[in-house]
Design a protein around this motif. Structure first.
Motif: not given
Lengths: 494, 76
Positions: A85, A281, A284, A287, B51-52, B55
């Protein structure tokens, strides 16, 4: 090993589609210049560029290494998502400037930009040469991963050496024919495939393990039985706060050459900003594959190699068609990361080393870059991949450590006008030496990443030597910083 | 020529620069230490959720930056 042929046919089908797309990507364009073959005529739109950069940054690591990290360490694996990121932030800030330099001054490689800013073909060639070490090691690792997947999917019928030849031949054909346009379109296809495969496999595996269509059950069990996997320094105790922090900093400051080419392939500066904005985006995708690694902690407790956890779990528990899709997705991840590195190494050798050395014309340099693909693959990547060297990870770490040590060259391009040729050289050489020593002799002292130690020597020396030595000619600095200063960038094609 | 370090040239530029720096700080020690707990939120480990969040933060800050820069879309 699987006995069904269905996974193999699905994986081979993917290779066939990638080859078809790669060949069609040329679309009638003449590939007789580096402007076309190298940076696709600076024509890529925001969606293609988004998938190109995203798929290029998601390597076989996401499908093999990341589940392996989750399996052996735990949540430490998420540092990858964070630095990816941050790379998007770097792309948002630096990408439009690199594009503008390329568009205005005709750069097609990173080395060419460095040579121009510091008026030193030697510095450009040196940077290109040493960057190529890390790039080739990366390409070899991805090729080995691809050949391993083909071997597993074929139940051992396709040996590693044959897999290496098949994968490199397919990449060579479409890269030679369509260049960066092939990388753009195949990465777009591979990027979509990876996203679909990762989520399908992750959700299916979670449902198989817990009976739920979500990941909560997986982590609830870990929190109750193995809580060390949910915190740093992780189950093996190796990911300290210091290593987490310095690994992220070092990784986000690595300006690898293929990323440079991707930025220069954009249609406009705005295109890069828009693609970079949406890049986070995509991550993801990591994950669900990481969740498969967490499932493996209890489902496959005695695994010999952590990075095979996702494949082993799939082979033992998932239907054949899904195993085939996982094989195709993993292969897509490996190929989408391998091909930009092969392409950039060929370009760098031709443009940054051979052209100034032998005083070649632009047309001859473009021909040489395409032709160099074959010897680079046949004489370097294939033999090394087939021999499966045990110290390749070390070569890669040193290579990536060096990539970060080129940072002064970029500071002088984007942020500081006074950066001098000798200052950059002093920073790079000292930083690389320290990184090398702290990787090979005394690995990561005090739990701090070797590349970070390198930067701590590199950056002060770069500043001191720059202040003590003559700066680059005013007219050169002025034309670079006319574009680098915020607010002066062109918003579109000019 | 007079040499210089490139800096933001407007208030919005400074805000974006500080937002970028803050986002990077959120992913490093000591901040990451505050979320280093073996607890779950929405079924995910705290560190994964954080973490997200980062993001999401990166995405939103760049969206805002694009809006402020008034990036034109006609050329794409």
């Amino acid at each position: 090993m699987t006995t069904s042929l269905l996974p193999l046919w699905i994986t081979l089908g993917y290779i066939g589609v990638a080859l078809f797309i790669g060949l069609r990507a040329r679309g009638g364009h003449l590939m007789d210049s580096l402007e076309e073959w190298g940076v696709a005529g600076r024509s890529m739109g925001p969606i293609t560029l988004y998938l190109l950069i995203a798929a290029g940054s998601i390597s076989a690591y996401t499908f093999m290494g990341a589940p392996g990290w989750a399996y052996s360490k735990g949540v430490a694996v998420f540092y990858v998502v964070i630095y990816l990121s941050y790379l998007a932030l770097v792309a948002w800030y630096c990408g439009p400037k690199v594009w503008a330099f390329g568009q205005r001054f005709g750069h097609v490689t990173q080395g060419a930009a460095i040579a121009d800013r510091y008026q030193s073909p030697l510095l450009g060639g040196l940077a290109a040469l040493v960057m190529s070490i890390g790039s080739l090691a990366y390409a070899v690792l991805q090729t080995m991963g691809s050949a391993y997947i083909l071997s597993v999917m074929s139940g051992g019928r396709i040996p590693v050496w044959a897999g290496v030849i098949v994968i490199l031949s397919v990449i060579a054909i479409y890269l030679y024919v369509s260049g960066q346009r092939a990388i753009g379109l195949t990465n777009a296809f591979q990027g979509i495939l990876m996203l679909v495969v990762a989520w399908t496999v992750g959700l299916w595996a979670a449902h198989h393990a817990t009976g739920e269509m979500g990941f909560a059950g997986v982590f609830e069990r870990l929190a109750a039985e193995r809580p060390a996997f949910l915190t740093l320094p992780g189950a093996d105790g190796k990911m300290s706060f210091a290593f987490w922090t310095t690994s992220i900093i070092v990784s986000m400051l690595s300006f690898m050459p293929p990323v440079w080419s991707q930025w220069m392939s954009a249609r406009s500066a705005d295109t890069i900003r828009r693609s970079a904005t949406w890049l986070p985006t995509y991550y993801i995708v990591v994950l669900p594959m990481v969740v498969v690694g967490f499932i493996g902690i209890t489902a496959l407790p005695n695994l010999g190699r952590a990075d095979t956890v996702a494949l082993e779990f799939a082979l033992q528990n998932l239907p054949s068609w899904l195993v085939g899709l996982l094989g195709a997705g993993t292969l897509a991840a490996a190929m989408s990361s391998c091909e930009p590195f092969l392409h950039s190494v060929s370009m760098a050798y031709a443009k940054d080393i051979a052209q100034p050395l032998f005083r070649l014309g632009d047309a001859a340099t473009a021909r040489l870059a395409r032709r160099l693909l074959i010897p680079v693959m046949a004489l370097i990547v294939a033999p090394v991949a087939i021999s499966e060297p045990s110290n390749l990870i070390m070569i890669l770490l040193v290579g990536l450590g060096f990539a970060t040590q080129v940072l002064p060259a970029f500071i002088g391009m984007f942020l500081w006008t006074r950066a001098s040729r000798r200052g950059v050289l002093a920073g790079i050489v000292s930083g690389f030496s320290v990184t090398l020593a702290f990787t090979l002799i005394w690995p990561n002292p005090l739990g701090i990443h070797a590349g970070f130690w390198g930067l701590m020597i590199n950056l002060p020396l770069f500043v001191i030597v720059s202040c003590l030595t003559p700066p680059v000619r005013d007219d050169v600095v002025e034309r670079f910083f006319e574009l680098a200063i915020p607010g002066r960038l062109p918003s579109g094609r000019r | 020529m007079k040499h210089y370090v490139v800096r933001p040239r407007s208030g919005k530029g400074w805000i974006l620069t500080l937002a970028f720096v803050a986002l990077i700080a959120l992913g490093l020690w000591p901040v990451i230490g505050w979320f280093n707990q073996p607890r779950l939120w929405l079924g995910l480990p705290w560190l994964a959720v954080w973490t997200y969040v980062i993001v999401l933060g990166c995405w939103l800050v760049m969206l805002l930056a694009n809006r402020w820069l008034r990036v034109s879309s006609h050329d794409d």
